[in-house]
Design a protein around this motif. Structure first.
Motif, mmCIF file in Angstrom:
data_model
loop_
_atom_site.group_PDB
_atom_site.id
_atom_site.type_symbol
_atom_site.label_atom_id
_atom_site.label_comp_id
_atom_site.label_asym_id
_atom_site.label_seq_id
_atom_site.Cartn_x
_atom_site.Cartn_y
_atom_site.Cartn_z
ATOM 1 N N ALA A 7 -0.091 25.584 -15.689
ATOM 2 C CA ALA A 7 1.105 25.140 -14.970
ATOM 3 C C ALA A 7 0.724 24.310 -13.749
ATOM 4 O O ALA A 7 1.326 23.260 -13.488
ATOM 5 C CB ALA A 7 1.944 26.348 -14.558
ATOM 6 N N THR A 8 -0.281 24.756 -13.012
ATOM 7 C CA THR A 8 -0.744 24.020 -11.829
ATOM 8 C C THR A 8 -1.256 22.643 -12.233
ATOM 9 O O THR A 8 -0.945 21.641 -11.596
ATOM 10 C CB THR A 8 -1.848 24.810 -11.096
ATOM 11 N N MET A 9 -2.033 22.592 -13.303
ATOM 12 C CA MET A 9 -2.577 21.320 -13.765
ATOM 13 C C MET A 9 -1.456 20.361 -14.168
ATOM 14 O O MET A 9 -1.474 19.185 -13.796
ATOM 15 C CB MET A 9 -3.510 21.547 -14.957
ATOM 16 N N LEU A 10 -0.467 20.858 -14.898
ATOM 17 C CA LEU A 10 0.613 19.997 -15.372
ATOM 18 C C LEU A 10 1.515 19.509 -14.239
ATOM 19 O O LEU A 10 2.184 18.487 -14.382
ATOM 20 C CB LEU A 10 1.429 20.718 -16.438
ATOM 21 N N GLU A 11 1.530 20.220 -13.117
ATOM 22 C CA GLU A 11 2.334 19.804 -11.968
ATOM 23 C C GLU A 11 1.617 18.786 -11.090
ATOM 24 O O GLU A 11 2.247 18.117 -10.280
ATOM 25 C CB GLU A 11 2.708 21.027 -11.130
ATOM 26 N N VAL A 15 -1.876 14.205 -13.258
ATOM 27 C CA VAL A 15 -1.766 14.640 -14.651
ATOM 28 C C VAL A 15 -0.352 14.421 -15.165
ATOM 29 O O VAL A 15 -0.152 13.933 -16.277
ATOM 30 C CB VAL A 15 -2.164 16.129 -14.804
ATOM 31 N N SER A 16 0.636 14.765 -14.365
ATOM 32 C CA SER A 16 2.017 14.704 -14.840
ATOM 33 C C SER A 16 2.492 13.279 -15.110
ATOM 34 O O SER A 16 3.307 13.062 -16.013
ATOM 35 C CB SER A 16 2.958 15.388 -13.853
ATOM 36 N N VAL A 83 -2.495 1.674 -22.894
ATOM 37 C CA VAL A 83 -3.542 1.492 -21.878
ATOM 38 C C VAL A 83 -3.110 2.074 -20.543
ATOM 39 O O VAL A 83 -3.883 2.747 -19.868
ATOM 40 C CB VAL A 83 -3.925 0.002 -21.735
ATOM 41 N N GLU A 84 -1.854 1.878 -20.160
ATOM 42 C CA GLU A 84 -1.384 2.395 -18.866
ATOM 43 C C GLU A 84 -1.296 3.909 -18.846
ATOM 44 O O GLU A 84 -1.226 4.520 -17.789
ATOM 45 C CB GLU A 84 -0.047 1.780 -18.458
ATOM 46 N N GLY A 85 -1.320 4.566 -20.003
ATOM 47 C CA GLY A 85 -1.240 6.012 -20.056
ATOM 48 C C GLY A 85 -2.590 6.713 -19.953
ATOM 49 O O GLY A 85 -2.674 7.912 -19.897
#
Length: 86
Positions: A7-11, A15-16, A83-85
């Protein structure tokens, strides 16, 4: 602990904002008490991750089983990102 770290990583904004795929290696699949990928998915509530691809790859790292397939999945996903992702 893993659920909280995920959850911390996805926030995290780094990363998000990028919809990079997430690969979970479900190691120790050779052990009788190992959680199945379905059990892992339920425990981590992975069905809530709908903004990016994810995969749980059962593996036995000591024997090398499942690792190559998992890595191939991740590489294929990364190659298909705009590419931008990346």
């Amino acid at each position: 602990v893993v659920k909280d770290e995920l959850a911390t990583m996805l926030e995290d904004p780094q990363v998000s904002l990028k919809k990079i795929p997430i690969l979970f290696l479900s190691n120790k699949m050779d052990l009788p008490a190992a959680a199945t990928p379905a059990e892992t998915m339920k425990a981590l509530e992975l069905e809530k991750i709908t903004d990016r691809p994810w995969n749980i790859a059962p593996c036995d790292a000591l024997k090398g089983e499942g690792v190559e397939e998992a890595t191939k999945w991740l590489v294929d996903c990364m190659l298909n990102l705009p590419v931008e992702g990346r």
